[in-house]
Every structure is written in C-alpha cells, then in structure tokens.
Design a protein around this motif. Sequence first.
Motif, PDB file in Angstrom:
ATOM      1  N   ILE A   1       0.831  -1.208   0.000  1.00 34.58           N
ATOM      2  CA  ILE A   1       0.000   0.000   0.000  1.00 34.58           C
ATOM      3  C   ILE A   1       0.866   1.258   0.000  1.00 34.58           C
ATOM      4  CG2 ILE A   1      -1.734   1.297   1.287  1.00 34.58           C
ATOM      5  CD1 ILE A   1      -2.707  -1.290  -0.096  1.00 34.58           C
ATOM      6  N   GLY A   2       2.007   1.196   0.690  1.00 38.03           N
ATOM      7  CA  GLY A   2       2.876   2.369   0.762  1.00 38.03           C
ATOM      8  C   GLY A   2       2.240   3.497   1.547  1.00 38.03           C
ATOM      9  N   GLU A   3       2.581   4.716   1.180  1.00 41.06           N
ATOM     10  CA  GLU A   3       2.081   5.881   1.911  1.00 41.06           C
ATOM     11  C   GLU A   3       0.738   6.379   1.378  1.00 41.06           C
ATOM     12  OE1 GLU A   3       5.791   8.303   1.664  1.00 41.06           O
ATOM     13  OE2 GLU A   3       5.640   8.231   3.847  1.00 41.06           O
ATOM     14  N   ALA A   4       0.148   5.641   0.415  1.00 43.19           N
ATOM     15  CA  ALA A   4      -1.156   6.054  -0.106  1.00 43.19           C
ATOM     16  C   ALA A   4      -2.208   6.078   0.996  1.00 43.19           C
ATOM     17  CB  ALA A   4      -1.587   5.103  -1.230  1.00 43.19           C
ATOM     18  N   SER A   5      -2.023   5.225   2.016  1.00 41.51           N
ATOM     19  CA  SER A   5      -2.999   5.185   3.110  1.00 41.51           C
ATOM     20  C   SER A   5      -3.049   6.498   3.880  1.00 41.51           C
ATOM     21  CB  SER A   5      -2.670   4.039   4.064  1.00 41.51           C
ATOM     22  OG  SER A   5      -1.349   4.164   4.553  1.00 41.51           O
ATOM     23  N   LEU A   6      -1.959   7.246   3.862  1.00 42.67           N
ATOM     24  CA  LEU A   6      -1.926   8.519   4.599  1.00 42.67           C
ATOM     25  C   LEU A   6      -2.699   9.615   3.867  1.00 42.67           C
ATOM     26  CD1 LEU A   6       1.825   8.560   5.706  1.00 42.67           C
ATOM     27  CD2 LEU A   6      -0.161   7.859   7.045  1.00 42.67           C
ATOM     28  N   GLN A   7      -3.040   9.363   2.591  1.00 39.00           N
ATOM     29  CA  GLN A   7      -3.794  10.353   1.816  1.00 39.00           C
ATOM     30  C   GLN A   7      -5.291  10.109   1.866  1.00 39.00           C
ATOM     31  OE1 GLN A   7      -1.647  12.602   0.822  1.00 39.00           O
ATOM     32  NE2 GLN A   7       0.032  11.229   1.439  1.00 39.00           N
ATOM     33  N   LEU A   8      -5.720   9.085   2.608  1.00 40.29           N
ATOM     34  CA  LEU A   8      -7.139   8.738   2.677  1.00 40.29           C
ATOM     35  C   LEU A   8      -7.891   9.665   3.631  1.00 40.29           C
ATOM     36  CD1 LEU A   8      -6.787   4.870   3.045  1.00 40.29           C
ATOM     37  CD2 LEU A   8      -7.583   6.090   0.994  1.00 40.29           C
ATOM     38  N   PRO A   9      -9.202   9.790   3.470  1.00 40.94           N
ATOM     39  CA  PRO A   9     -10.014  10.451   4.497  1.00 40.94           C
ATOM     40  C   PRO A   9      -9.840   9.709   5.816  1.00 40.94           C
ATOM     41  CG  PRO A   9     -11.290  10.119   2.489  1.00 40.94           C
ATOM     42  CD  PRO A   9     -10.012   9.367   2.306  1.00 40.94           C
ATOM     43  N   PRO A  10      -9.795  10.395   6.931  1.00 38.78           N
ATOM     44  CA  PRO A  10      -9.552   9.735   8.222  1.00 38.78           C
ATOM     45  C   PRO A  10     -10.463   8.555   8.520  1.00 38.78           C
ATOM     46  CG  PRO A  10      -9.394  12.111   8.474  1.00 38.78           C
ATOM     47  CD  PRO A  10      -9.865  11.866   7.076  1.00 38.78           C
ATOM     48  N   ALA A  11     -11.743   8.633   8.126  1.00 37.93           N
ATOM     49  CA  ALA A  11     -12.669   7.533   8.415  1.00 37.93           C
ATOM     50  C   ALA A  11     -12.273   6.267   7.657  1.00 37.93           C
ATOM     51  CB  ALA A  11     -14.097   7.944   8.050  1.00 37.93           C
ATOM     52  N   GLN A  12     -11.834   6.416   6.414  1.00 40.25           N
ATOM     53  CA  GLN A  12     -11.379   5.251   5.662  1.00 40.25           C
ATOM     54  C   GLN A  12     -10.053   4.733   6.209  1.00 40.25           C
ATOM     55  OE1 GLN A  12     -11.193   6.049   1.427  1.00 40.25           O
ATOM     56  NE2 GLN A  12     -13.252   5.236   1.119  1.00 40.25           N
ATOM     57  N   ALA A  13      -9.121   5.645   6.493  1.00 42.67           N
ATOM     58  CA  ALA A  13      -7.810   5.230   7.002  1.00 42.67           C
ATOM     59  C   ALA A  13      -7.943   4.459   8.307  1.00 42.67           C
ATOM     60  CB  ALA A  13      -6.924   6.458   7.202  1.00 42.67           C
ATOM     61  N   ALA A  14      -8.923   4.803   9.137  1.00 43.87           N
ATOM     62  CA  ALA A  14      -9.095   4.136  10.432  1.00 43.87           C
ATOM     63  C   ALA A  14      -9.496   2.675  10.275  1.00 43.87           C
ATOM     64  CB  ALA A  14     -10.137   4.881  11.254  1.00 43.87           C
ATOM     65  N   ARG A  15      -9.996   2.284   9.116  1.00 46.12           N
ATOM     66  CA  ARG A  15     -10.401   0.895   8.893  1.00 46.12           C
ATOM     67  C   ARG A  15      -9.228   0.006   8.486  1.00 46.12           C
ATOM     68  NH1 ARG A  15     -14.300   1.145   4.252  1.00 46.12           N
ATOM     69  NH2 ARG A  15     -14.130  -1.124   4.468  1.00 46.12           N
ATOM     70  N   LEU A  16      -8.084   0.573   8.239  1.00 47.07           N
ATOM     71  CA  LEU A  16      -6.939  -0.194   7.753  1.00 47.07           C
ATOM     72  C   LEU A  16      -6.145  -0.822   8.889  1.00 47.07           C
ATOM     73  CD1 LEU A  16      -5.455   2.139   4.984  1.00 47.07           C
ATOM     74  CD2 LEU A  16      -6.677  -0.013   4.651  1.00 47.07           C
ATOM     75  N   ARG A  17      -5.684  -2.046   8.647  1.00 48.25           N
ATOM     76  CA  ARG A  17      -4.683  -2.698   9.482  1.00 48.25           C
ATOM     77  C   ARG A  17      -3.578  -3.161   8.523  1.00 48.25           C
ATOM     78  NH1 ARG A  17      -7.433  -0.424  12.416  1.00 48.25           N
ATOM     79  NH2 ARG A  17      -8.543  -1.125  14.277  1.00 48.25           N
ATOM     80  N   LEU A  18      -2.429  -2.536   8.634  1.00 48.88           N
ATOM     81  CA  LEU A  18      -1.351  -2.767   7.677  1.00 48.88           C
ATOM     82  C   LEU A  18      -0.211  -3.537   8.328  1.00 48.88           C
ATOM     83  CD1 LEU A  18      -1.211   0.717   5.883  1.00 48.88           C
ATOM     84  CD2 LEU A  18      -2.513  -1.335   5.254  1.00 48.88           C
ATOM     85  N   LEU A  19       0.247  -4.548   7.640  1.00 48.75           N
ATOM     86  CA  LEU A  19       1.308  -5.390   8.177  1.00 48.75           C
ATOM     87  C   LEU A  19       2.665  -4.899   7.686  1.00 48.75           C
ATOM     88  CD1 LEU A  19       1.416  -8.115   9.862  1.00 48.75           C
ATOM     89  CD2 LEU A  19       2.030  -9.159   7.694  1.00 48.75           C
TER      90      LEU A  19
END
Length: 430
Positions: free
Chosen positions: A320-338
């Motif tokens: 995923i890389g740093e793309a997760s940091l560009q998400l809306p906070p509500a979407q980013a909060a659903r992520l669990r990244l290994l």
Amino acid sequence: MMASLWTALFVFLWLLFADVASAADDQAWQRGQTIYHKGWNGQAACVRCHGNQGQGREEGGLRAPPIAGKPDRQYLQRALLDGVGSNGQALHPLMPRYHMDASSVDDLLAYLSVIGRDTPGLTDTVLRVGVSVPANAYGAAIQAGLIKAFDQQVYGRKLELLLNPSADQVFVEVASLQTRQSTTEAKVLPDIGQLPLPGVANFSDTLAPVSFQLLPTIREQASALLTQAALDARGAAPNNRATQQLTLIYDLGNDPALHALLKVLRQQARDNHQSLREQVWSAKVRKPGEAVIYLGSSANLREVLAATGDGLLYASAIHIGEASLQLPPAQAARLRLLLPWHTSSPVFDLPAAYSDAAYAAGMVLIEALKRSGRQLGRPELLQQLSQLRDFTVSGFGEISFRPDQHYGSHGGQLLVVDAAHGVFTVFRTW
C-alpha cells in the motif's frame, strides 16, 4: 593521403588484435580462477592453504607462502608438478604434487597475476559497500541507516558506502531498494537485506543463492494477515471457535507466485476456522462489517475501501505504501497494515521504518565480516552469513540464516493509520 589511410588501417588492426588478446587473457585468468578455487582434476584447491587473495595463510603451525602477483613460470611449474621450492628444496608433503598440463599452468599463472580482480571493492584499508536507491525520502533514510551502522572499522578496514554503483565497484550490496540483476542463478554480487519497493505488490519469494533477506517470506506475511484478522475477531472472546467470514480480494493477473500464495492461504483459512470468500477486484463484499484481506497495490485502495462496507481491511504496509496517509480519516481508520519488520519507535513514517531495516542489514554485514576474519573473500562472507544464528539487532529483532534458508527473521508489526498526522502507530507485534 595514402599514408594517412595506412596509418588508420594500422591503428584499427592494432586495436582489433589488442581486443582479441585482451579477451583471450580474460579467458585464461578465468580458467585459472576455477583451478585456484576448485582444484585441478579433483586435486586440492590452492585457496585452501594460500587464501582467497593468494596472500598465504598459517594453519596448524604451518605457513603457506603468499603466491599472488607474477610468479616466475618455471618456479611455479616446479612447485606444482615436482614439489620443489625456489631454493631447490622439497616443499612440505602437504603441498600437493599436481599432474597439471602446461596450458593449465599458464592459466593459473594468469590468475595469480590478477588475483583480487574477482573481488572488487576490497583493499587492505577499505571495503566498499553498494546501495541502490532512488533519490527520494526512502533513499535518504536507507543511506542514513547504513551510515549509522558503518560508523566503525572491521579489522582496520573502513566501510565506504557507494550510491548506485556498478557491480565491479563494490564487494557487496546492502539494503538496496532496486537491483540491476534478476534473482536468479546468474546473480553473482552478494546482497544483504534487499528491501521491497514501497507501493509495489510483489508475491515472489525467489532469492538468488547470494542473497540474504532479513524480512519474512511473502507467504509468511500473508499468513500473518489471516492470523491478525482472526485475533481481532476473537479478541473479546478468545475461546470463541465460530467461523469468521472473510473476503479475500486480489488483482486479476497471471502471476504464478500469487496463485501459489492463494493455495496456501486457503488451507490456512480452513485451519483458522475462517470462511474465505475470494473475489477478483472489483466485486463488492456481501455483508456489512465483514473483514477484508486485500492483496493488491495502492492503485485501487480508495475504491476497495469504498466498496467493502465498514469492516476492517488488512493489507501489506509495503504494497500500500504511503497512499494510506492520503485517505479520508474515516477510511484510514479501517486499515490494518502489516509491516514485516520491527521498528525502533511506536510512531513513525515509512521512510523511518526503512532506515531501521537498513541499519539492521548493515549490522548483519558487519557481524558476518567480523566472523569471516581479516583474510576476507566473498566465499568466506557467504559462508558466515549462512551460519549466522540468533543475531539480535536492537530495535529490529533476532536474525538467523541457514544454508537452505536465506530469510532471516519471522516477525513484524500490525499498524494503524493516523492520516490526520501522517504517521503510523504500532497496534500489535507478531
């Protein structure tokens, strides 16, 4: 005018024959290199007593003399064939009496004249280490981690870091983000701790024989995602054996490595009491709140999150890389990244994590160099790496290799995303 043409023709022919002679010379010393390192027709290899650089070696109270340089052909032939030294005295009985033909003597002589040419980047005072990285924040962070590790000398040799070098400039590569060669038998330049490119999905665990990877295999990482999903589902009730519903989403492709990985995950899901529904992107999950394992790159991340309800989505922090940091906070909060390694801080950005991994790779190299001894060569280094056991790097973890296993660690961290502050935090360690 005619004189000029004849001069040009002479120069052309001279250059042509010089190239041919140079190629023949190269073939001669390469054949001699094989004799030196592997022996001649089953007889003992020279390297065993005279060292990787022909510098001589003392063992068991006996001293094998140095032979690097340009020894006299007659002296070399008498020593090899007759066991007679330059002083006319018989050599020690441990010196083999070779049954070597004249052309093989010439080849060995050619190699002794250029010995050391097969191990570039190594002198008595300097060991040159290469790192292949882009000119961005990740490249700078990796360099910083290696420089921190290399702030010392090993047997009087300074460790000199070369950025994006050619293969003939360095002794070994460490913590590179990109390679010039494929991970096949053809690769000859050793590398330690090659790091995955952030934002790129790769499902292959293939390594070259001279590559030593610090991180867990891709299969182990994907397996950990299933385990983490099970832990989250049963966290409040650890004895609950009810089947967990999961959706596995992956990109459509003909990647054999991905399909081999899927086969392993199906079996593990059955063992974990998980019902694994597989979907090639871009289908939607069927139940709100259902957990999702996403094996893909960042290109479709927003769409996958938007299409998968409100459940947790598990994915690789590297893919995923740093793309997760560009998400809306509500979407980013659903992520669990290994993240497939440990970092020195509970809060960090990805470049900082790469710096920690690069530091660990540098410390592994230094430990292997120390164990190899002063009389160093690539074979000695590779042997010591293959025998490295339970070596701990502070802030990273324990690393062990075996001759048949070049993946050194088996742990990592599950991350949550703080998009508002542009950082990751450690949720769980495995």
